[in-house]
Design a protein around this motif. Structure first.
Motif, PDB file in Angstrom:
ATOM      1  N   TYR A  41       0.833  -1.486  -0.099  1.00  0.00           N
ATOM      2  CA  TYR A  41      -0.083   0.054   0.052  1.00  0.00           C
ATOM      3  C   TYR A  41       0.955   1.437  -0.055  1.00  0.00           C
ATOM      4  CZ  TYR A  41      -3.233   3.367   1.868  1.00  0.00           C
ATOM      5  OH  TYR A  41      -3.967   4.703   2.058  1.00  0.00           O
ATOM      6  N   HIS A  42       1.711   1.246   0.894  1.00  0.00           N
ATOM      7  CA  HIS A  42       2.618   2.674   1.051  1.00  0.00           C
ATOM      8  C   HIS A  42       3.330   2.820  -0.032  1.00  0.00           C
ATOM      9  CE1 HIS A  42       1.196   3.572   4.988  1.00  0.00           C
ATOM     10  NE2 HIS A  42       1.408   2.352   5.132  1.00  0.00           N
ATOM     11  N   GLN A  43       3.901   1.803  -0.736  1.00  0.00           N
ATOM     12  CA  GLN A  43       4.501   2.102  -1.914  1.00  0.00           C
ATOM     13  C   GLN A  43       3.597   2.513  -3.133  1.00  0.00           C
ATOM     14  OE1 GLN A  43       7.917   1.924  -2.254  1.00  0.00           O
ATOM     15  NE2 GLN A  43       7.920   2.497  -4.506  1.00  0.00           N
ATOM     16  N   VAL A  44       2.470   2.316  -3.307  1.00  0.00           N
ATOM     17  CA  VAL A  44       1.486   2.713  -4.329  1.00  0.00           C
ATOM     18  C   VAL A  44       1.097   4.274  -3.727  1.00  0.00           C
ATOM     19  CG1 VAL A  44      -0.967   2.858  -5.029  1.00  0.00           C
ATOM     20  CG2 VAL A  44       0.197   0.552  -4.590  1.00  0.00           C
ATOM     21  N   LEU A  45       1.194   4.616  -2.581  1.00  0.00           N
ATOM     22  CA  LEU A  45       1.118   5.994  -2.336  1.00  0.00           C
ATOM     23  C   LEU A  45       2.468   6.774  -2.901  1.00  0.00           C
ATOM     24  CD1 LEU A  45      -0.555   6.309   1.399  1.00  0.00           C
ATOM     25  CD2 LEU A  45      -1.597   5.996  -1.051  1.00  0.00           C
ATOM     26  N   LYS A  46       3.269   6.146  -2.672  1.00  0.00           N
ATOM     27  CA  LYS A  46       4.864   6.868  -3.239  1.00  0.00           C
ATOM     28  C   LYS A  46       4.649   7.123  -4.573  1.00  0.00           C
ATOM     29  CE  LYS A  46       9.512   6.359  -1.708  1.00  0.00           C
ATOM     30  NZ  LYS A  46      10.676   5.363  -1.124  1.00  0.00           N
ATOM     31  N   VAL A  47       4.493   6.170  -5.213  1.00  0.00           N
ATOM     32  CA  VAL A  47       4.214   6.359  -6.652  1.00  0.00           C
ATOM     33  C   VAL A  47       3.075   7.256  -7.239  1.00  0.00           C
ATOM     34  CG1 VAL A  47       3.631   5.012  -8.791  1.00  0.00           C
ATOM     35  CG2 VAL A  47       4.777   3.774  -7.178  1.00  0.00           C
ATOM     36  N   PHE A  48       2.347   7.307  -6.491  1.00  0.00           N
ATOM     37  CA  PHE A  48       1.175   8.524  -6.706  1.00  0.00           C
ATOM     38  C   PHE A  48       2.155   9.988  -6.721  1.00  0.00           C
ATOM     39  CE2 PHE A  48      -3.118   6.531  -5.140  1.00  0.00           C
ATOM     40  CZ  PHE A  48      -3.148   5.582  -6.357  1.00  0.00           C
ATOM     41  N   SER A  49       2.538   9.948  -5.568  1.00  0.00           N
ATOM     42  CA  SER A  49       3.565  11.161  -5.262  1.00  0.00           C
ATOM     43  C   SER A  49       4.474  11.432  -6.330  1.00  0.00           C
ATOM     44  CB  SER A  49       3.982  11.174  -3.898  1.00  0.00           C
ATOM     45  OG  SER A  49       4.892  12.331  -3.666  1.00  0.00           O
ATOM     46  N   GLN A  50       5.238  10.604  -6.806  1.00  0.00           N
ATOM     47  CA  GLN A  50       6.096  10.683  -7.964  1.00  0.00           C
ATOM     48  C   GLN A  50       5.360  11.412  -9.098  1.00  0.00           C
ATOM     49  OE1 GLN A  50       7.764   6.947  -7.766  1.00  0.00           O
ATOM     50  NE2 GLN A  50       9.363   7.364  -6.055  1.00  0.00           N
ATOM     51  N   MET A  51       4.369  10.416  -9.354  1.00  0.00           N
ATOM     52  CA  MET A  51       3.471  10.763 -10.763  1.00  0.00           C
ATOM     53  C   MET A  51       2.962  12.160 -10.436  1.00  0.00           C
ATOM     54  SD  MET A  51       1.404   7.079 -11.104  1.00  0.00           S
ATOM     55  CE  MET A  51       0.804   7.560 -12.944  1.00  0.00           C
ATOM     56  N   THR A  52       2.464  12.582  -9.588  1.00  0.00           N
ATOM     57  CA  THR A  52       1.844  13.973  -9.413  1.00  0.00           C
ATOM     58  C   THR A  52       3.065  14.929  -9.894  1.00  0.00           C
ATOM     59  OG1 THR A  52       2.164  14.258  -7.005  1.00  0.00           O
ATOM     60  CG2 THR A  52       0.126  13.796  -7.963  1.00  0.00           C
ATOM     61  N   GLN A  53       4.187  14.755  -9.387  1.00  0.00           N
ATOM     62  CA  GLN A  53       5.471  15.667  -9.373  1.00  0.00           C
ATOM     63  C   GLN A  53       5.739  15.659 -10.821  1.00  0.00           C
ATOM     64  OE1 GLN A  53       8.556  14.171  -6.870  1.00  0.00           O
ATOM     65  NE2 GLN A  53       7.363  14.419  -5.213  1.00  0.00           N
ATOM     66  N   GLN A  54       5.697  14.478 -11.693  1.00  0.00           N
ATOM     67  CA  GLN A  54       6.114  14.536 -12.983  1.00  0.00           C
ATOM     68  C   GLN A  54       4.991  15.201 -13.768  1.00  0.00           C
ATOM     69  OE1 GLN A  54       8.791  13.232 -14.164  1.00  0.00           O
ATOM     70  NE2 GLN A  54       8.411  14.027 -16.175  1.00  0.00           N
ATOM     71  N   LEU A  55       3.676  15.091 -13.504  1.00  0.00           N
ATOM     72  CA  LEU A  55       2.411  15.665 -14.190  1.00  0.00           C
ATOM     73  C   LEU A  55       2.734  17.290 -14.115  1.00  0.00           C
ATOM     74  CD1 LEU A  55      -1.168  14.363 -13.124  1.00  0.00           C
ATOM     75  CD2 LEU A  55       0.099  14.478 -15.543  1.00  0.00           C
ATOM     76  N   PHE A  56       3.283  17.674 -12.940  1.00  0.00           N
ATOM     77  CA  PHE A  56       3.648  19.115 -12.819  1.00  0.00           C
ATOM     78  C   PHE A  56       4.774  19.530 -13.676  1.00  0.00           C
ATOM     79  CE2 PHE A  56       1.212  18.674  -8.335  1.00  0.00           C
ATOM     80  CZ  PHE A  56      -0.024  19.029  -9.083  1.00  0.00           C
ATOM     81  N   LYS A  57       5.628  18.677 -13.663  1.00  0.00           N
ATOM     82  CA  LYS A  57       6.877  18.955 -14.400  1.00  0.00           C
ATOM     83  C   LYS A  57       6.593  19.391 -16.037  1.00  0.00           C
ATOM     84  CE  LYS A  57      10.654  17.084 -12.830  1.00  0.00           C
ATOM     85  NZ  LYS A  57      11.667  16.037 -12.628  1.00  0.00           N
ATOM     86  N   ASP A  58       5.802  18.253 -16.201  1.00  0.00           N
ATOM     87  CA  ASP A  58       5.005  18.382 -17.719  1.00  0.00           C
ATOM     88  C   ASP A  58       4.271  19.376 -18.413  1.00  0.00           C
ATOM     89  OD1 ASP A  58       6.876  16.121 -17.743  1.00  0.00           O
ATOM     90  OD2 ASP A  58       5.224  14.571 -18.034  1.00  0.00           O
ATOM     91  N   SER A  59       3.587  20.316 -17.251  1.00  0.00           N
ATOM     92  CA  SER A  59       2.675  21.037 -17.690  1.00  0.00           C
ATOM     93  C   SER A  59       2.885  22.399 -16.722  1.00  0.00           C
ATOM     94  CB  SER A  59       1.419  20.631 -16.878  1.00  0.00           C
ATOM     95  OG  SER A  59       1.242  20.565 -15.626  1.00  0.00           O
ATOM     96  N   GLN A  60       2.111  23.459 -17.213  1.00  0.00           N
ATOM     97  CA  GLN A  60       2.448  24.616 -16.367  1.00  0.00           C
ATOM     98  C   GLN A  60       1.586  24.714 -15.022  1.00  0.00           C
ATOM     99  OE1 GLN A  60      -0.011  24.025 -18.589  1.00  0.00           O
ATOM    100  NE2 GLN A  60      -1.352  25.799 -18.951  1.00  0.00           N
ATOM    101  N   TYR A  61       0.989  23.599 -14.284  1.00  0.00           N
ATOM    102  CA  TYR A  61       0.177  23.680 -13.223  1.00  0.00           C
ATOM    103  C   TYR A  61       0.921  23.239 -12.088  1.00  0.00           C
ATOM    104  CZ  TYR A  61      -3.516  24.043 -16.583  1.00  0.00           C
ATOM    105  OH  TYR A  61      -4.488  24.433 -17.633  1.00  0.00           O
ATOM    106  N   GLU A  62       0.732  23.704 -10.917  1.00  0.00           N
ATOM    107  CA  GLU A  62       1.171  23.252  -9.930  1.00  0.00           C
ATOM    108  C   GLU A  62       0.043  23.229  -8.767  1.00  0.00           C
ATOM    109  OE1 GLU A  62       3.177  27.109  -7.925  1.00  0.00           O
ATOM    110  OE2 GLU A  62       3.464  27.070 -10.136  1.00  0.00           O
ATOM    111  N   TRP A  63       0.390  22.597  -7.449  1.00  0.00           N
ATOM    112  CA  TRP A  63      -0.474  22.359  -6.272  1.00  0.00           C
ATOM    113  C   TRP A  63      -1.610  23.437  -6.259  1.00  0.00           C
ATOM    114  CZ3 TRP A  63      -2.664  18.079  -5.506  1.00  0.00           C
ATOM    115  CH2 TRP A  63      -1.816  16.747  -5.533  1.00  0.00           C
ATOM    116  N   LYS A  64      -1.420  24.852  -6.177  1.00  0.00           N
ATOM    117  CA  LYS A  64      -2.070  25.932  -5.931  1.00  0.00           C
ATOM    118  C   LYS A  64      -3.309  25.924  -7.008  1.00  0.00           C
ATOM    119  CE  LYS A  64       0.683  29.504  -8.169  1.00  0.00           C
ATOM    120  NZ  LYS A  64      -0.129  29.458  -9.403  1.00  0.00           N
ATOM    121  N   ASP A  65      -3.109  25.175  -8.139  1.00  0.00           N
ATOM    122  CA  ASP A  65      -4.169  25.340  -9.537  1.00  0.00           C
ATOM    123  C   ASP A  65      -5.184  24.165  -9.312  1.00  0.00           C
ATOM    124  OD1 ASP A  65      -2.750  27.511 -10.676  1.00  0.00           O
ATOM    125  OD2 ASP A  65      -1.215  26.128 -11.421  1.00  0.00           O
ATOM    126  N   ILE A  66      -4.960  23.295  -8.323  1.00  0.00           N
ATOM    127  CA  ILE A  66      -5.795  21.964  -8.262  1.00  0.00           C
ATOM    128  C   ILE A  66      -6.790  21.867  -7.305  1.00  0.00           C
ATOM    129  CG2 ILE A  66      -5.701  19.558  -7.856  1.00  0.00           C
ATOM    130  CD1 ILE A  66      -3.798  20.289 -10.257  1.00  0.00           C
TER     131      ILE A  66
END
Length: 330
Positions: A41-66
């Motif tokens: 379970y906790h490793q899945v949460l870690k992957v979630f976190s890494q994937m959001t970081q990559q999403l923000f890197k690929d786009s102009q968005y960040e957490w304040k836009d979500i």
């Protein structure tokens, strides 16, 4: 810039799909990663976190836009509390997914069953766009279902509504199902059922495309049966036709209860196209009263493997738009 974008996550047994989705249901950016099932379970949460970081890197968005994050999970859930009661394919048992993600990301989180999320995605921006009463079937290894009434998922008393894969369709000689019962729709009309039907056919064959496929690969997949059927192989066409008829009869029974505007059918098996849909629609009309059928159309899904993440984002979209409306009333 006001928060304007949602994150939708479709958590599957083999892969995690994540996307940034706008307020019209359009996908702006996506990420996909293998699901680390064995790591827990906790490793899945870690992957979630890494994937959001990559999403923000690929786009102009960040957490304040979500605005928030919606998650579709292949599981039985306590949807209100956001607890995953049981996710067999993931090995999860009573995990507080909503609470853990809200702590990790500090934005609103809503979770729902993955088949429900796929149904919502098709309603929002897919084959069911504009409909308020909808049944969505996903034909894969198993059969998932989502029921939408008045534009919202119908969960039932404890979240078990829409489990259409376990409607009994073969009372006499039904195959055993993983649920412990026999003759469930899942055992008669899923990708797994196609493979079992094909293996039974191969036993008595000395030649033909299906036999050649089996001899060449040592196995048969639902995908190969669908492909051979589309190429005109009569045995494979017969298998798909049979499955279409079973689905058509079952959907007819569901329509007496729910009377939907539209039935959306997706998943790998639906790629058979006309070979599946023609007998399915014929069997449906043979089994249902014209009055019940007259406003119900049966259509293939449009969003493919992006339906789940789109629908997961809709969960947040709906809460956000309802909150705005509530604020305006006050």
């Amino acid at each position: 810039m006001n928060p304007s974008v949602y994150i939708g996550i479709d958590l599957g047994g083999t892969s995690i799909k994540m996307g940034l989705v706008d307020q019209l249901g359009n996908i702006l950016h996506t990420q996909e990663s293998p699901t680390p099932v064995k790591a827990g379970y906790h490793q899945v949460l870690k992957v979630f976190s890494q994937m959001t970081q990559q999403l923000f890197k690929d786009s102009q968005y960040e957490w304040k836009d979500i605005v928030g994050v919606g998650v579709g999970v292949p599981a039985f859930l306590d949807q209100r509390q956001g607890i995953v009661i049981e996710a067999v394919n993931l090995g999860w048992d009573h995990v507080p997914l909503k609470e853990d993600l809200e702590r990790m990301w500090t934005v609103p989180i809503i979770i729902d069953n993955d088949a429900n999320a796929a149904a919502l995605g098709e309603m929002w921006n897919g084959a069911g766009k504009g409909a308020s009463h909808l049944i969505c079937l996903t034909l894969g290894t198993g059969i998932g279902g989502g029921v939408i009434i008045n534009g919202n998922i119908y969960h039932g008393a404890n979240g078990s509504a829409g489990e259409v894969g376990h409607i009994t369709t073969n009372h006499q000689n039904g195959r055993s199902c993983n649920c412990g019962r026999k003759g469930c729709l899942e055992t008669e009309a899923s990708g797994t059922a196609i493979v079992l039907d094909a293996l039974e056919q191969v036993k008595g064959m000395s030649t033909g495309p299906l036999k050649e496929e089996y001899d060449r690969t040592g196995t048969i997949t639902a995908k190969s049966v669908v492909q051979l059927a589309r190429r005109g192989d009569p045995i494979c066409k017969k298998i798909i036709t049979k499955i279409g008829r079973i689905l058509g009869c079952t959907l007819a029974q569901m329509c007496y209860l729910l009377n939907p505007e539209i039935i959306v059918i997706g998943g790998g098996v639906a790629r058979a196209g006309k070979i599946l849909f023609d007998p399915l629609i014929q069997a449906f009309h043979d089994a249902v009263l014209p009055r019940v059928a007259e406003n119900t159309s049966i259509v293939p899904a449009m969003l493919g493997n992006q339906a789940g993440l789109t629908g997961a984002a809709w969960l947040i979209h709906r809460k956000y738009t309802l909150d705005i409306l509530e604020g305006q009333r006050q």
